[in-house]
Design an enzyme around this catalytic site. Structure first.
Site, PDB file in Angstrom:
ATOM      1  N   ARG A   1      38.110  37.975  52.310  1.00 59.87           N
ATOM      2  CA  ARG A   1      39.257  38.015  53.230  1.00 59.87           C
ATOM      3  C   ARG A   1      38.875  37.508  54.627  1.00 59.87           C
ATOM      4  NH1 ARG A   1      43.206  39.258  50.553  1.00 59.87           N
ATOM      5  NH2 ARG A   1      43.019  40.523  48.680  1.00 59.87           N
ATOM      6  N   PHE A   2      37.727  36.921  54.722  1.00 58.36           N
ATOM      7  CA  PHE A   2      37.261  36.285  55.963  1.00 58.36           C
ATOM      8  C   PHE A   2      38.259  35.193  56.376  1.00 58.36           C
ATOM      9  CE2 PHE A   2      34.371  33.862  58.636  1.00 58.36           C
ATOM     10  CZ  PHE A   2      33.433  34.802  59.067  1.00 58.36           C
TER      11      PHE A   2
ATOM     12  N   GLY B   1      48.255  33.943  54.007  1.00 64.66           N
ATOM     13  CA  GLY B   1      47.354  33.901  55.143  1.00 64.66           C
ATOM     14  C   GLY B   1      46.614  32.576  55.211  1.00 64.66           C
ATOM     15  N   THR B   2      46.190  32.098  54.051  1.00 61.47           N
ATOM     16  CA  THR B   2      45.474  30.828  53.993  1.00 61.47           C
ATOM     17  C   THR B   2      46.382  29.675  54.406  1.00 61.47           C
ATOM     18  OG1 THR B   2      43.959  31.582  52.304  1.00 61.47           O
ATOM     19  CG2 THR B   2      44.345  29.220  52.391  1.00 61.47           C
TER      20      THR B   2
ATOM     21  N   ASP C   1      51.314  37.559  43.175  1.00 59.09           N
ATOM     22  CA  ASP C   1      52.584  38.199  43.529  1.00 59.09           C
ATOM     23  C   ASP C   1      53.770  37.244  43.471  1.00 59.09           C
ATOM     24  OD1 ASP C   1      51.400  40.636  43.905  1.00 59.09           O
ATOM     25  OD2 ASP C   1      51.061  40.327  46.040  1.00 59.09           O
TER      26      ASP C   1
ATOM     27  N   ARG D   1      53.293  44.299  46.908  1.00 59.18           N
ATOM     28  CA  ARG D   1      53.422  45.107  48.115  1.00 59.18           C
ATOM     29  C   ARG D   1      54.720  44.801  48.852  1.00 59.18           C
ATOM     30  NH1 ARG D   1      48.134  47.280  50.491  1.00 59.18           N
ATOM     31  NH2 ARG D   1      48.282  47.850  48.310  1.00 59.18           N
TER      32      ARG D   1
ATOM     33  N   HIS E   1      43.819  46.884  39.365  1.00 55.71           N
ATOM     34  CA  HIS E   1      43.096  45.610  39.417  1.00 55.71           C
ATOM     35  C   HIS E   1      43.109  44.807  38.129  1.00 55.71           C
ATOM     36  CE1 HIS E   1      41.500  45.828  43.426  1.00 55.71           C
ATOM     37  NE2 HIS E   1      41.289  47.118  43.244  1.00 55.71           N
TER      38      HIS E   1
END
Lengths: 342, 342, 342, 342
Positions: free
Chosen positions: C73-74, C106-107, C129, C173, C273
């Site tokens: 998640r960097f 995010g990417t 998702d 989510r 997961h």
């Protein structure tokens, strides 16, 4: 330190890699053994073609189908470098102290002979057909049965939608274990195996009785089954290879005969090679892992000439020649299930 | 003609329908028996709530998960109509000559008591946990292990992609058979079971050693496992039901502890109810079918007070109380696999 | 020759390896491009941590879950070496001409910003998702839905055997796509998603109506769903990580509430997961392969700042910021399926 | 109240039951329609053979393969009671206002003709082959592709263990969609489809190049593919039925030719009927459910002569004759994947 060479011989079988992994992980950890792998079964041994097998090489192999060592139908007495004397020289040259042979009936017989001629060899029985004696099951069998059962489940809906008789041919040249178990699991209306003759008349009677109560007949037939009335004609087709499923096999002979005699539309499916490849079931992974671990004890104890086997939930040891005896479906097991036919 | 009532008791278990089918098909065909089903386990027997079970009703059930009879945790000594005397009256009223009880430890114990008080009863052992003695396996176990193994296969890729430690909690309140087999099949780096204490320090050592060679640790833990150092604190959480997996169970306790002590990011998954439902594996269908067929022989021979069991590849008979003894993972089986940890 | 660096960012997703394989095979073959992989997502780019990626490295990857490049998640603006200027220096130092970023919302947002600051970057959308706009589906979604659907199939038999209400929590989510599709496929009696409030009263009405016609209710709930009447209380629990399923999540809150208000025994399962790992479905493998192949065309044409996407059966190109828009389940799609509830 | 008769025609296809369920549940709930089912496709309509279809009858059908209505290759203009006039009389007699026909190319063509002759009819496209125009996908296709892909995964390990070329024949008489998608998903080294000729020389070149880099070639071939150089000889074998896979089909012709020309041992597998039966994938269940629901809107709006179709993520309406146009794999889609061969 004992240096062990492992080989996998004969037809592909889900769980081979799990055996290799179990042997290497336990052998190195508990017995301080060292491992190499012979490539392509006995060929690698006869020709001295080896690769190193350490812990890092076998990690993650439990769930992987096939064999990282390759396999073939090559035999240890084959070629100019075959035979016990040559093999011992090759082993000496490579600094290999003992051999673990993973294979079926032929491997057990050849291993027995090599052992008799002085080779330090032990074995792990392997066949998807489950036709080796003195072991409850062989690894690979459970996977083959599961795959065949899932195929029956799929064919069933099509049979019902079309009011057809579905005929599924599964592996089993000499022994009908896959057909017996998959047929039972899939609720087949007839299971036909090499060990037990059934007449076309009887088969058609089962098919008709299922049709008459409004259902669609499911027939599971082992590739080695033959109809008594047509054995002669059939035998002229020949069996051209050991593990090659005969496309154009018995299912293709049976389906039109059933359709002709009962009037029920019949369709053949030959499952073939997908029964012997791919990810092993959990059952086969556990069995293969335990056998692989246990066979290193035989080496550590210099208990040559034996194979590991499953007795109940225990790993046992048996002679090569005990295991090589063919294990057919006993009459009482067939009769037990025959009650459910029709 | 003997009229038999069948009941299925306790938690859901893949293969229940296959037992019912095997019993009805063989019983009617071979022994000329007649069948009814008690609804919702012992409740149906105590309250006389039955449905007819003929051949057409059970056709096609081998592959169907669950139980067409319903199940519950009701006991035969429960309620105003419970107890051997009342039950005998109910059986007489319904014209039922014998009872086949399919259930686990509690069912075996209750059946034993009913048998002692004169009820003509026989049984089929059932538990996905495989924790009954004097049988090699119980049906449902193989399916649960397969489901858990497939889950490990999936979690492994995510563990590797993120360099995480994945902690999977599987069923097994008192015995760790599912964890042992699925963990072995899935190549787990640590398997934690109720029977064998492991310290958090040891677990973290395994995790660290896997991480140090560049791999992602996989920990499989049975729901009944507890860390010695935290048993007291943990026990205050309570166990509020017999078969309900504790969401917020041991995996959720372990994962953050592992992360804290090793610095390896850890994630918990609680597999829960999906282990005990759905289509049975071929292995379980065959076993359940054979047990269902065999139990009708006990009735035919009036061999009351016994259950059927698996010994090697044979169906055997054992006493109710033998079977009810808990079967824990023996130390040597655990130590055998512990070699592969880390 | 153009030298391209690939990175995979964010949560694990079935199909990542198929994208990498498709890009490398087509890029080398058709465009004469050369590839390296950045390790652990943006971290590898920021820190210049790369591995070579040639044809032989990516062979056989289509069916393999996870990502051989690792993920994290960097973010690209994180740490002392982050930011467009530093990244450009790193790329220059490594002789890398262009970046292919495979990631989610995010990417896409970060890539957009890097592109605006002069980085030659293109992208492949990724999220199980399915909540990215301007693409019909994202790879990984089909696999997640299939896994959740198989879980529903299993839970259903247990629900029926025990007459219980089963509550399954799946990922999602902010968007309920997995719940909507899996719930539809599994024949759920209620599907609860973040986008559409449903009252506890309404949910219990559906459960009761199913129970009243003698069936067992199946409720599928996305992790991001909240009950309006308890939002406040619930929100205090907090969401402590981006992709960690909340064990102790909404299913665990719902099940006892349903049981309390309807009297129907209810059980929660949190799938977690296992939805995002393991072997991809054929659908996802094909989609991922095509996206990976197509993104190399963008590089060849220097069409920076775009991502590839699925429109019908075609691979299209969209802007980074179009894709980064969240795609919620539209009201008409939810209402369409809501007809089937109860 | 509108009374609708549903029929399922042609070959079995996973998702048929989901269509029926979707139509009945939405039709009764939203439009106040009433449903009956014609048995065995057009035969039931022509002969007036119907069963009632209410909500309780279709519950739980989403996950069930096959069709509860039965299917056949009977046509509406067949037999003494066939033809639009007779059919209208039958509909009147049974009080049926409209027909929903679920079927493939032949059904669409026949429905078009019936519509032209005054029958109030609408349709749902169905074929596992995916070869109907103006719809992105047909239900059943995704399941067939998934089954074929899983088979490739299994065959691959056996190919690797034996260094063999595995040749898998999948369905697709006129269009190669299943081969294209499954071959892509399975990482095949050659995909052979009816639409695109490839010479034996080219095929052997791919096989040889794979062998030369030490891997095992995987060839996926659609049943309708023919080698240009042998078309004449081959065509004499004849195609004796519409949906019957030719055991002894193209894979059996190809494998020995490949072996002869490359020296690589080759083995054929004909997947056959298991591609069209059994539990549908989640994708197909969702698609089939949505189509079934949407087709009731056509009836409610009296929009006769149309079928429902998938456009992107939307359910659209198209003319019968648009859909009946065959949809072949376009050259650019084949060339796109051909890059990956060898």
């Amino acid at each position: 330190m004992t240096r062990i060479g492992i080989l996998t011989s004969g037809g592909d079988c889900p769980g081979l890699n799990a055996v290799i992994r179990g042997a290497v992980l336990k052998g190195t950890e508990v017995h301080g053994q060292e491992f190499v792998g012979f490539l392509d079964g006995w060929r690698g041994l006869v020709e001295g073609d080896v690769i190193p097998l350490d812990r890092s090489r076998v990690r993650g192999l439990a769930q992987q189908g096939g064999t990282i060592l390759g396999t073939s139908r090559f035999g240890p007495y084959q070629g100019p470098d075959g035979g016990a004397q040559n093999i011992q020289k090759t082993l000496d040259r490579l600094g290999i102290d003992a051999v673990i042979a993973i294979g079926g009936e032929g491997t057990a017989a050849a291993s027995k002979r090599l052992f008799g001629e002085g080779i330090r060899i032990v074995g792990v029985p392997k066949t998807i057909d489950n036709d080796l004696s003195h072991t409850d099951y062989t690894f690979g069998f459970d996977t083959a049965v599961e795959i065949a059962t899932v195929a029956i489940d799929r064919l069933r809906t099509t049979g019902n939608s079309h009011k057809r008789c579905m005929v599924l041919e599964v592996m089993g040249r000499h022994a009908g274990w896959i057909a017996l178990h998959a047929g039972t699991a899939g609720g087949a209306h007839a299971i036909l195996i090499p060990e037990h003759p059934e007449s076309l008349e009887q088969i058609c009677e089962w098919v008709t009785s299922v049709r008459d109560r409004g259902r669609s007949p499911m027939v599971v037939v082992a590739e080695g089954f033959t109809l008594p009335e047509m054995e002669e004609a059939y035998s002229t087709k020949g069996l051209d290879g050991f593990d090659r499923p005969r496309l154009g096999g018995i299912a293709e002979v049976l389906a039109p005969l059933i359709e002709k005699h009962t009037g029920v539309e019949a369709r053949a499916t030959v499952l073939g090679h997908i029964q012997r490849g791919g990810v092993p079931t959990a059952f086969d992974r556990v069995l293969a892992t335990r056998l692989g671990m246990a066979v290193t004890d035989l080496v550590a104890e210099e208990d040559w000439g034996h194979m590991v086997a499953l007795h109940g939930t225990d790993i046992a040891r048996v002679d090569f020649d005990e295991l090589a005896e063919p294990k057919y479906v006993p009459d009482e097991r067939y009769q037990e299930m025959r009650i459910l036919f029709g």
